[in-house]
Design an enzyme around this catalytic site. Structure first.
Site, PDB file in Angstrom:
ATOM      1  N   HIS A 131       0.823  -1.212   0.000  1.00 34.50           N
ATOM      2  CA  HIS A 131       0.000   0.000   0.000  1.00 34.50           C
ATOM      3  C   HIS A 131       0.859   1.266   0.000  1.00 34.50           C
ATOM      4  CE1 HIS A 131      -3.257  -2.702   1.476  1.00 34.50           C
ATOM      5  NE2 HIS A 131      -2.396  -3.115   2.379  1.00 34.50           N
TER       6      HIS A 131
HETATM    7  O1  RIB Z   1      -4.676  -0.342   5.156  1.00 34.66           O
HETATM    8  C1  RIB Z   1      -3.299  -0.335   4.857  1.00 34.66           C
HETATM    9  C2  RIB Z   1      -2.618   0.765   5.591  1.00 34.66           C
HETATM   10  O2  RIB Z   1      -2.736   0.552   6.987  1.00 34.66           O
HETATM   11  C3  RIB Z   1      -1.107   0.814   5.324  1.00 34.66           C
HETATM   12  O3  RIB Z   1      -0.677   2.135   5.421  1.00 34.66           O
HETATM   13  C4  RIB Z   1      -0.535  -0.010   6.436  1.00 34.66           C
HETATM   14  O4  RIB Z   1       0.805   0.381   6.781  1.00 34.66           O
HETATM   15  C5  RIB Z   1      -1.456   0.349   7.566  1.00 34.66           C
HETATM   16  O5  RIB Z   1      -0.996   1.579   8.120  1.00 34.66           O
END
Ligand code: RIB
Ligand code: CA
Length: 351
Positions: free
Chosen positions: A276
């Site tokens: 992500h």
């Molecule tokens: O949902 C994914 C996000 O939540 C990413 O940024 C992961 O590091 C958590 O913070």
């Protein structure tokens, strides 16, 4: 914090706000490995793990990579309204999976993260890109301090939310927003009314859950880094297996990602790791990596079942102008090519 005057003139000044985290770690590596990234400061918010652990992780990655001095500042240790929730089951007891980074030597800033956001934005109006890959608590508090902040930033890129896609925290909510929905609403409301080319870019689960890092990606990155032996992460490895990579960045990156792959596999998502945050970092450096659609986005605050849901009005039903550009498509292979082409040689140089 004065950026490096000798840096290439086409560098991109960044404030990076993270809840490091395994994928936050990869985002930091991506930015450190990108010559155009001029990291002015890294601000730490509670999320995956408590804020002080986030700060330790950030300092430790900077030390491991012998990166130049960058201000690392702690911000919010709890969300604006609701109690803090963390997720060590996802990111490991210290937030970096199985990696055990050497304790950092470099100091933490004495400034609060909100002061860093406001002073940097004021000092370089219209120049700085904000990147947030954790809950939006620090940014929301900074906006409360200086309501002009949205207009002082050149752009904002956020990893967060889920639109036409299931949540990863509750059925309709994504982690970063779910940790602090009130902060997210403050931010999305405050960034309303900006010109189209200044609207925040939102990288939500709809696209980031297509950024699937596999053991093959890790193996290729290790090969480019010149690390030996070949870096093979296998689902069949005994529990607690650690990397024996000769390259220290590869070794710790592999140990971090292995934990994440085991987590995804245990939730029937495959032996892979959703990247992500490094995807959001790549978009912050080059928005042409993604396709966008403008929308009016708001956050459900009161829903019994849906508090923290990001809701997108794509068709102007609310009568409010679009306030964000939602990433609707990308080429995951192109992202991984960039990640490997940057972090591989960088890791080789770090040693
Ligand atoms: O949902 C994914 C996000 O939540 C990413 O940024 C992961 O590091 C958590 O913070
Ligand atoms: Ca994160």
């Amino acid at each position: 914090m004065i950026s490096d005057p000798s840096a290439p003139t086409d560098t991109i000044p960044l404030i990076v706000d993270v809840d490091t985290g395994i994928d936050d770690s990869l985002a930091l590596l991506y930015l450190m490995a990108s010559p155009e990234a001029d990291i002015l400061a890294i601000t730490c918010t509670a999320g995956n793990v408590p804020a002080r652990q986030v700060a330790t992780n950030n300092l430790a990655w900077l030390d491991l990579c012998a990166y130049r001095d960058v201000e690392v500042a702690i911000g919010a240790e709890v969300p604006i309204v609701q109690p803090l929730m963390t997720t060590e089951e996802t990111h490991g007891p210290q937030g970096i999976g199985y990696a055990e980074l050497p304790a950092p030597n470099r100091p933490l800033s004495t400034r609060h993260a909100t002061a860093v956001w406001c002073s940097l934005a004021r000092s370089r109006p219209g120049e700085i890109t904000g990147l947030v890959t954790g809950p939006l608590t620090n940014l929301a508090l900074a906006i409360k301090l200086d309501p002009e902040l949205p207009r002082l930033l050149k752009r904002l890129v956020v990893m967060g939310g889920a639109f036409n896609h299931a949540g990863n925290t509750r059925p309709t909510t994504e982690w970063n927003i779910a940790v602090d929905p009130d902060a997210a609403k403050i931010v999305f409301d405050a960034f309303s009314g900006l010109p189209a080319d200044r609207r925040p870019i939102i990288c939500a689960l709809d696209v980031t859950e297509r950024i699937e890092m596999t053991p093959e990606h890790v193996a290729e990155l290790a090969r480019v880094a010149g690390s030996v032996p070949a870096e093979v992460i296998s689902r069949e490895d005994p529990a607690g297996t650690r990397s024996s990579a000769s390259n220290r960045v590869v070794r710790h990156l592999s140990d971090a990602v292995r934990f994440y792959m085991e987590f995804h596999a245990s939730h029937d998502q495959g032996f892979l790791a959703h990247m992500h945050d490094p995807f959001a970092a790549a978009v912050a450096l080059d928005a042409s990596l993604a396709e966008f659609m403008a929308a009016t986005v708001d956050v459900e605050i009161d829903g019994t079942l849906t508090r923290g849901q990001t809701v997108a009005d794509w068709r102007g039903m609310w009568g409010r102008p679009p306030n964000v550009d939602v990433v609707i498509n990308t080429d995951p292979a192109e992202f991984f090519r960039r990640l490997i082409d940057r972090v591989g040689p960088y890791a080789r140089a770090v040693g």
